[in-house]
Motif scaffolding. Structure first.
Motif, PDB file in Angstrom:
ATOM      1  N   LYS A  33      -4.895  25.475 113.976  1.00 45.01           N
ATOM      2  CA  LYS A  33      -6.110  24.584 113.373  1.00 45.01           C
ATOM      3  C   LYS A  33      -5.565  24.293 111.873  1.00 45.01           C
ATOM      4  N   GLU A  34      -4.983  25.252 111.170  1.00 50.26           N
ATOM      5  CA  GLU A  34      -4.694  25.083 109.806  1.00 50.26           C
ATOM      6  C   GLU A  34      -3.754  23.631 109.674  1.00 50.26           C
ATOM      7  N   TYR A  86      -8.650  19.012 120.651  1.00 51.48           N
ATOM      8  CA  TYR A  86      -9.612  19.528 119.602  1.00 51.48           C
ATOM      9  C   TYR A  86     -11.041  18.600 119.799  1.00 51.48           C
ATOM     10  N   ASP A  91     -16.722  23.322 118.528  1.00 56.33           N
ATOM     11  CA  ASP A  91     -16.967  24.248 117.360  1.00 56.33           C
ATOM     12  C   ASP A  91     -15.560  24.227 116.512  1.00 56.33           C
ATOM     13  N   GLU A  92     -14.338  24.378 117.258  1.00 52.01           N
ATOM     14  CA  GLU A  92     -13.052  24.041 116.481  1.00 52.01           C
ATOM     15  C   GLU A  92     -12.962  22.856 115.759  1.00 52.01           C
ATOM     16  N   ASN A  93     -13.393  21.841 116.398  1.00 52.84           N
ATOM     17  CA  ASN A  93     -13.136  20.545 115.882  1.00 52.84           C
ATOM     18  C   ASN A  93     -14.273  20.311 114.620  1.00 52.84           C
ATOM     19  N   LEU A  94     -15.450  20.879 114.804  1.00 47.17           N
ATOM     20  CA  LEU A  94     -16.271  20.610 113.757  1.00 47.17           C
ATOM     21  C   LEU A  94     -15.563  21.614 112.346  1.00 47.17           C
ATOM     22  N   GLU A  95     -15.046  22.580 112.575  1.00 44.82           N
ATOM     23  CA  GLU A  95     -14.372  23.516 111.551  1.00 44.82           C
ATOM     24  C   GLU A  95     -13.280  22.750 111.147  1.00 44.82           C
ATOM     25  N   LYS A  98     -14.870  20.145 108.713  1.00 44.57           N
ATOM     26  CA  LYS A  98     -15.548  20.378 107.466  1.00 44.57           C
ATOM     27  C   LYS A  98     -14.228  20.878 106.458  1.00 44.57           C
ATOM     28  N   GLU A  99     -13.327  21.337 106.979  1.00 44.16           N
ATOM     29  CA  GLU A  99     -12.084  21.517 106.080  1.00 44.16           C
ATOM     30  C   GLU A  99     -11.307  20.437 105.504  1.00 44.16           C
TER      31      GLU A  99
END
Length: 127
Positions: A33-34, A86, A91-95, A98-99
Motif C-alpha cells: 500500500k505504501e 486495489y 477499504d484499502e483503496n479508500l485509504e 486519502k493518503e
C-alpha cells in the motif's frame, strides 16, 4: 398505479440481479500500500502536468507510464493488475486515495509557500 409501480420495481430488480460480477485475484507481485500511494501520487501529478502541457513528454517521446515504470521498477502489466486488485478492495483503496490526496495537497502547499529571497541585492530590514 400500484400495478405500474410493481412492474417498474420488477424490471429494476431484474436489471440489478443480472449484473455480471467478477473477482480479481491477488496479483503474484502485489505492490504494498505504501508504494501504491507513491505510485498513484506520481500518476496524479503526471496526469495534471500533462493536462497543462504535455509538450516536453511528447517532444522526448516519453509516456507518463514509462516514467512510473522506470522509477518504481514495475511493468505496465504489473501496474494494471495491482490497480485492478486495489480497486476491488474498497477499504484499502479508500485509504490509498486519502493518503494520495494528502500527499498532493502537501506538495501543492509547499509550492505555494513564499520562498525566502536569497538575492544579495534584495532590501532587508536591519533592526
Amino acid at each position: 398505479m400500484i400495478k405500474r409501480l410493481s412492474y417498474i420495481f420488477f424490471i429494476l430488480t431484474m436489471m440489478v440481479s443480472c449484473q455480471e460480477t467478477y473477482e480479481v485475484s491477488k496479483p503474484d507481485q502485489l505492490i504494498g500500500k505504501e508504494k501504491m500511494v507513491e505510485i498513484v501520487t506520481d500518476m496524479m501529478i503526471l496526469d495534471a502536468a500533462g493536462n497543462v502541457s504535455d509538450i516536453p513528454l511528447k517532444k522526448n517521446n516519453i509516456s507518463s507510464y514509462q516514467l512510473i515504470s522506470k522509477k518504481y521498477g514495475i511493468d505496465s502489466i504489473q501496474l494494471k493488475q495491482n490497480l485492478n486488485y486495489y480497486n476491488t478492495q474498497f477499504d484499502e483503496n479508500l485509504e490509498i486515495y486519502k493518503e494520495v490526496k494528502a500527499n498532493v495537497e502537501a506538495k501543492r502547499s509547499a509550492l505555494d509557500e513564499p520562498k525566502e529571497d536569497s538575492d544579495s541585492t534584495s532590501v532587508k530590514t536591519i533592526k
